[in-house]
Design a protein around this motif. Sequence first.
Motif, PDB file in Angstrom:
ATOM      1  N   SER A 334       0.952  -1.177   0.041  1.00 24.29           N
ATOM      2  CA  SER A 334       0.034   0.085   0.032  1.00 24.29           C
ATOM      3  C   SER A 334       0.870   1.209   0.045  1.00 24.29           C
ATOM      4  CB  SER A 334      -0.932   0.036   1.286  1.00 24.29           C
ATOM      5  OG  SER A 334      -1.981  -0.892   1.228  1.00 24.29           O
ATOM      6  N   SER A 335       1.997   1.121  -0.528  1.00 27.64           N
ATOM      7  CA  SER A 335       2.764   2.431  -0.547  1.00 27.64           C
ATOM      8  C   SER A 335       3.755   2.544  -2.169  1.00 27.64           C
ATOM      9  CB  SER A 335       3.787   2.401   0.580  1.00 27.64           C
ATOM     10  OG  SER A 335       4.835   3.223   0.250  1.00 27.64           O
ATOM     11  N   THR A 336       3.198   3.592  -2.819  1.00 22.45           N
ATOM     12  CA  THR A 336       3.990   3.714  -4.166  1.00 22.45           C
ATOM     13  C   THR A 336       5.568   4.143  -3.691  1.00 22.45           C
ATOM     14  OG1 THR A 336       2.314   5.481  -4.258  1.00 22.45           O
ATOM     15  CG2 THR A 336       3.001   4.376  -6.031  1.00 22.45           C
ATOM     16  N   MET A 370      -1.078  10.491  -8.349  1.00 19.21           N
ATOM     17  CA  MET A 370      -2.003   9.357  -7.762  1.00 19.21           C
ATOM     18  C   MET A 370      -3.512   8.987  -8.246  1.00 19.21           C
ATOM     19  SD  MET A 370      -0.652   9.483  -4.120  1.00 19.21           S
ATOM     20  CE  MET A 370       0.823   9.641  -3.471  1.00 19.21           C
ATOM     21  N   THR A 373      -5.888   7.384  -5.885  1.00 20.28           N
ATOM     22  CA  THR A 373      -6.234   7.918  -4.711  1.00 20.28           C
ATOM     23  C   THR A 373      -7.426   9.195  -5.340  1.00 20.28           C
ATOM     24  OG1 THR A 373      -3.927   7.635  -3.873  1.00 20.28           O
ATOM     25  CG2 THR A 373      -5.374   9.571  -3.053  1.00 20.28           C
ATOM     26  N   ALA A 412       0.526  11.816   0.582  1.00 22.10           N
ATOM     27  CA  ALA A 412       1.851  11.225   0.731  1.00 22.10           C
ATOM     28  C   ALA A 412       1.873   9.692   0.055  1.00 22.10           C
ATOM     29  CB  ALA A 412       2.650  11.249   2.045  1.00 22.10           C
ATOM     30  N   SER A 413       3.018   9.223  -0.658  1.00 20.33           N
ATOM     31  CA  SER A 413       2.784   7.762  -1.237  1.00 20.33           C
ATOM     32  C   SER A 413       3.159   6.834   0.098  1.00 20.33           C
ATOM     33  CB  SER A 413       3.698   7.709  -2.176  1.00 20.33           C
ATOM     34  OG  SER A 413       4.522   8.813  -2.561  1.00 20.33           O
ATOM     35  N   VAL A 414       2.072   6.815   1.063  1.00 24.95           N
ATOM     36  CA  VAL A 414       2.239   5.831   2.153  1.00 24.95           C
ATOM     37  C   VAL A 414       1.074   5.450   2.432  1.00 24.95           C
ATOM     38  CG1 VAL A 414       4.318   6.970   3.016  1.00 24.95           C
ATOM     39  CG2 VAL A 414       2.088   7.701   3.787  1.00 24.95           C
ATOM     40  N   PRO A 415       0.689   4.434   3.027  1.00 33.57           N
ATOM     41  CA  PRO A 415      -0.548   3.816   3.454  1.00 33.57           C
ATOM     42  C   PRO A 415      -1.456   4.847   4.192  1.00 33.57           C
ATOM     43  CG  PRO A 415       1.131   2.344   4.190  1.00 33.57           C
ATOM     44  CD  PRO A 415       1.623   3.432   3.531  1.00 33.57           C
ATOM     45  N   SER A 416      -2.662   4.864   3.656  1.00 32.90           N
ATOM     46  CA  SER A 416      -3.810   5.760   4.160  1.00 32.90           C
ATOM     47  C   SER A 416      -3.624   7.060   4.148  1.00 32.90           C
ATOM     48  CB  SER A 416      -3.862   5.539   5.820  1.00 32.90           C
ATOM     49  OG  SER A 416      -4.332   4.269   6.256  1.00 32.90           O
ATOM     50  N   ALA A 417      -2.671   7.731   3.333  1.00 29.72           N
ATOM     51  CA  ALA A 417      -2.403   8.969   3.219  1.00 29.72           C
ATOM     52  C   ALA A 417      -3.746   9.585   2.441  1.00 29.72           C
ATOM     53  CB  ALA A 417      -1.118   9.440   2.465  1.00 29.72           C
ATOM     54  N   GLY A 418      -4.274   8.828   1.474  1.00 31.45           N
ATOM     55  CA  GLY A 418      -5.462   9.424   0.696  1.00 31.45           C
ATOM     56  C   GLY A 418      -6.621   9.697   1.494  1.00 31.45           C
ATOM     57  N   ASP A 447      -7.168   0.768  -0.170  1.00 34.34           N
ATOM     58  CA  ASP A 447      -5.902   1.330  -0.383  1.00 34.34           C
ATOM     59  C   ASP A 447      -4.929   0.367  -1.205  1.00 34.34           C
ATOM     60  OD1 ASP A 447      -3.650   3.148   0.294  1.00 34.34           O
ATOM     61  OD2 ASP A 447      -3.647   2.597   2.147  1.00 34.34           O
ATOM     62  N   ARG A 450      -6.021   0.853  -4.768  1.00 35.43           N
ATOM     63  CA  ARG A 450      -5.709   2.191  -5.218  1.00 35.43           C
ATOM     64  C   ARG A 450      -3.941   2.653  -5.319  1.00 35.43           C
ATOM     65  NH1 ARG A 450      -7.905   4.363  -0.006  1.00 35.43           N
ATOM     66  NH2 ARG A 450      -5.982   5.432   1.091  1.00 35.43           N
ATOM     67  N   THR A 451      -3.362   1.717  -4.583  1.00 36.72           N
ATOM     68  CA  THR A 451      -1.972   2.014  -4.781  1.00 36.72           C
ATOM     69  C   THR A 451      -1.552   1.454  -6.111  1.00 36.72           C
ATOM     70  OG1 THR A 451      -1.797   2.091  -2.325  1.00 36.72           O
ATOM     71  CG2 THR A 451       0.158   1.686  -3.562  1.00 36.72           C
ATOM     72  N   ASN A 454      -2.102   3.821  -8.641  1.00 40.06           N
ATOM     73  CA  ASN A 454      -1.054   4.905  -8.725  1.00 40.06           C
ATOM     74  C   ASN A 454       0.010   4.576  -9.375  1.00 40.06           C
ATOM     75  OD1 ASN A 454      -2.940   6.330  -7.190  1.00 40.06           O
ATOM     76  ND2 ASN A 454      -1.976   5.857  -5.146  1.00 40.06           N
TER      77      ASN A 454
HETATM   78  N1  ASP Z   1      -1.272   4.589  -0.343  1.00 40.97           N
HETATM   79  C1  ASP Z   1      -1.536   5.171  -1.574  1.00 40.97           C
HETATM   80  C2  ASP Z   1       0.290   5.179  -2.171  1.00 40.97           C
HETATM   81  O1  ASP Z   1       0.909   4.932  -1.487  1.00 40.97           O
HETATM   82  C3  ASP Z   1      -1.664   6.459  -1.075  1.00 40.97           C
HETATM   83  C4  ASP Z   1      -3.259   6.600  -0.728  1.00 40.97           C
HETATM   84  O2  ASP Z   1      -3.651   6.367   0.368  1.00 40.97           O
HETATM   85  O3  ASP Z   1      -4.079   6.851  -1.507  1.00 40.97           O
HETATM   86  O4  ASP Z   1      -0.069   5.243  -3.349  1.00 40.97           O
END
Ligand code: ASP
Length: 480
Positions: A334-336, A370, A373, A412-418, A447, A450-451, A454
């Motif tokens: 879950s992290s780009t 993204m 996202t 941010a490209s981390v889990p849950s950021a969206g 997530d 969607r990642t 992305n």
């Molecule tokens: N987890 C997504 C990503 O890293 C960002 C998001 O939470 O939408 O691309």
Amino acid sequence: MKKPSLPVQIIMGLILGILWALLSSSMGWSDFTIDWIAPFGTIFINLLKLIAIPLVLFSIIAGIGNLSDTATLGRMGVKTLALYIGSTILAAAMGMFIANTFNPGKQASEEQLKINRLAYELWVNDSEGVEYFDDVRLLNDPNMASYLTDAQSALAEQQSNEELNAKMSVLKNKKETGPLQFFVDMVPSNIFLSFNDSLMLQVIFFAIFFGIVMVMLPNAQMQPVAAVINGFSDIFIKMVDVVMKGAPFFVFALLAGKLAEMAGDEPGRLVEIFKALGAYTGYTILGLLIMILLLYPAVIAFLVHRKTNMGYWKSWGYFMRGIRPAQLLAFSTSSTAATLPVTMDCVRDNLGVDEEIGSFVLPVGATINMDGTALYQTVAVIFMAQFHMIDLSLGQQATIILMATLGSIGAASVPSAGMIMLIPILESVGLNPAWIAIIFPVDRIIDMVRTVLNLTGDASVSTIIALSEDKFKVVDQEEL
Ligand code: ASP
């Protein structure tokens, strides 16, 4: 028997991870899974992140060093930004289409919808500066009195959700920003602090600046520096291969750990979570899959076929097979940002996009592009509005598309950021930000998907740019 290829091994790891999570929660072993298996997933993400920053730094400098003139860089930059913004708007529009076609928010019982609507009206009356979206006023309807207590407690529960309040305070602590803040933030005052905090755009800025100045100096003088930088770049590229050898096991650990955390010792909990939010989850994932499996690959297949005469189907398979390892990793992490080293590897080695293009376009994309996202944010906002009996006009929905585009760039490209970025989006259009509490339970699953979109968007844009710059060479995918 021939050993299965790496993507197949990763898929096996993924499936085993899910099976293990189900087994461990039904046997009451969740604590064991969280203590003894999940940490390997964290180690994997750390390894990938460890590689990402130096890899981006050295490969951008090495890429620019190989460019014949800096005008190419400017042209590529303009194309990259235009395609990134265009594709994000397209994805957000797709989200709007999905939400309006399937109306996931209207599928709750009538009673539930009325309670939600009353809670919304109570919230508007209590909030300063917030206006109604429409002329409906259930609060004035005497027949609604019996629902009022439920509405009041639903609102109170949303507003006091601890997880939500923690997320809101993180956002509040961020400084107020002016219109040019994005560019100000891009220029570092101390590059070591940028490395320290993994500030990707600052590292990209520094690398481009460094590379351009290298090109300006006499070639003979720069040769030793270029040799060292190329060497470093090769080392980090190789590191990705080495870490990926362990990917099937690491992916197993990641999935087993995450699902065990969600399910605890009752596997039935996962099923319950999905039943309540099934329509919203299902349609969001449907929209994401349409883009991942059909729309982007179709555009790429069309362009690759036009260039190489490979045939549409073959070109479709070529693209999908090439980026599969990165997609599987995006799904698991879950992290780009964590997937970036592998994305760069796949786009270069499996798709045949020139290093110069990939090393520049992909890190920028991982930070600002993204599409998944943006699609998710649009569906989520419209879903939540529908769930509170608010009908948004076309103009209001267009504003949401715009806000989701900006929100996805800022995430941010981390889990849950969206999901966190949904708070300012809801606030800016005059809806209750506390509503994100409704979708918390299923966010991790969405997530993951969607990642994948992305990353697929980033890979597609870099392929399109490589094709347009004549920096694309079909590679032999025999091994994949
Ligand atoms: N987890 C997504 C990503 O890293 C960002 C998001 O939470 O939408 O691309």
